[in-house]
Motif scaffolding. Sequence first.
Motif: not given
Length: 357
Positions: A172-182, A197-205, A208-210
């Motif tokens: 939901e966060v990424i969807d929101a940010l992509k819409l803001m960026n459009a 982020t607090c440093g959640l490693i899976d989220g960082i990975h 990096s692919l976005e």
Amino acid sequence: MNNQLIKLSVDELTTLMETWGFPRFRAKQVYEWIHKHHCPSVDAMTNVPRAVRDKLAQAFPSQGLSVFDRQISADGTRKYVLRLEDGLLVETVGMPVFKESGLLSRLTVCVSSQVGCPMACSFCATGKEGLGRNLSASEIIQQVSLVQKDFDARVSNVVVMGQGEPFLNYEEVIDALKLMNASDNLNIGARHITISTCGLIDGIHRLSLEHEQFTLAVSLHSAVQETRDQLMPRVSQQPLPLLKKALESYIEKTRRRVSLEYLLIQKVNDSEADLQALIRFCSGLLCHVNLLPMNAVEGAPYQPSSMQTIGHWTNELERHSIEVSMRKSRGSDIAGACGQLKNKLVSRETSHNIQVM
């Protein structure tokens, strides 16, 4: 605005209009109301026929938000407590920067990604209340559009640094940010959008692919494992060596700098040993250290570090060629720290209700 409706493309809306027996051009009208005018509900679409609005309202029930409380700081910062459709409350902050002439130079909005937060960081007011629920992309975007309308000025920057851990609500966060960026929406540059982020490693990975070049900020607060575990107990299973490896991989893939957020707390994480640990952590990283002033949180035993300590840390980091800045405290006179204002209002209402009963 309904979360499903806000995610529909023009083509999808066109198909929907044809299915309902309405002219194709109604799709573009609806799309512009949602993404250009950021209308809070279908009722605000004044040039769209009532029949179309009724069908939209029936298929996509409103998920709006309203201002529960709004306070203005002496520095121009505006802090909002917003009531969601289900009655839950969330915080948003608008932070203007003015030119010497008095004209607005930049408007940054700090948005929340969750109601409350499950991370339980010991220095954070939001962490004391726990998690309510995730916010939808629509609820995240509506925070920005509401502040934009209240200031009557274009939002130039967005930071996902309000309530919640954004990587626990990643889609939901990424969807929101992509819409803001459009370009046909808020048109905010990706590099002017920061996810903290607090440093959640899976989220960082995953980030990096976005494709979009969003900025990554990591709440570090200590480069000493024992101290970080004390301050941020819910990330103790993601140790600092693995976090650094994740950041090295992120930087290698994206070629983008990472911001490290560091809240200086007197006699907790501001010793010389803490400083040297931070310098070692930053070694080899393309990073920027953002030293944060501490806002007093009711019930928390922490005190801000002295200006002498802050100056020493700044000088030492610069001496080791580590980019560093000291963030200016904003809105401290209106309970500026995340969760403070909301918690005060809820506490006040609860107390009032008890007295009435």
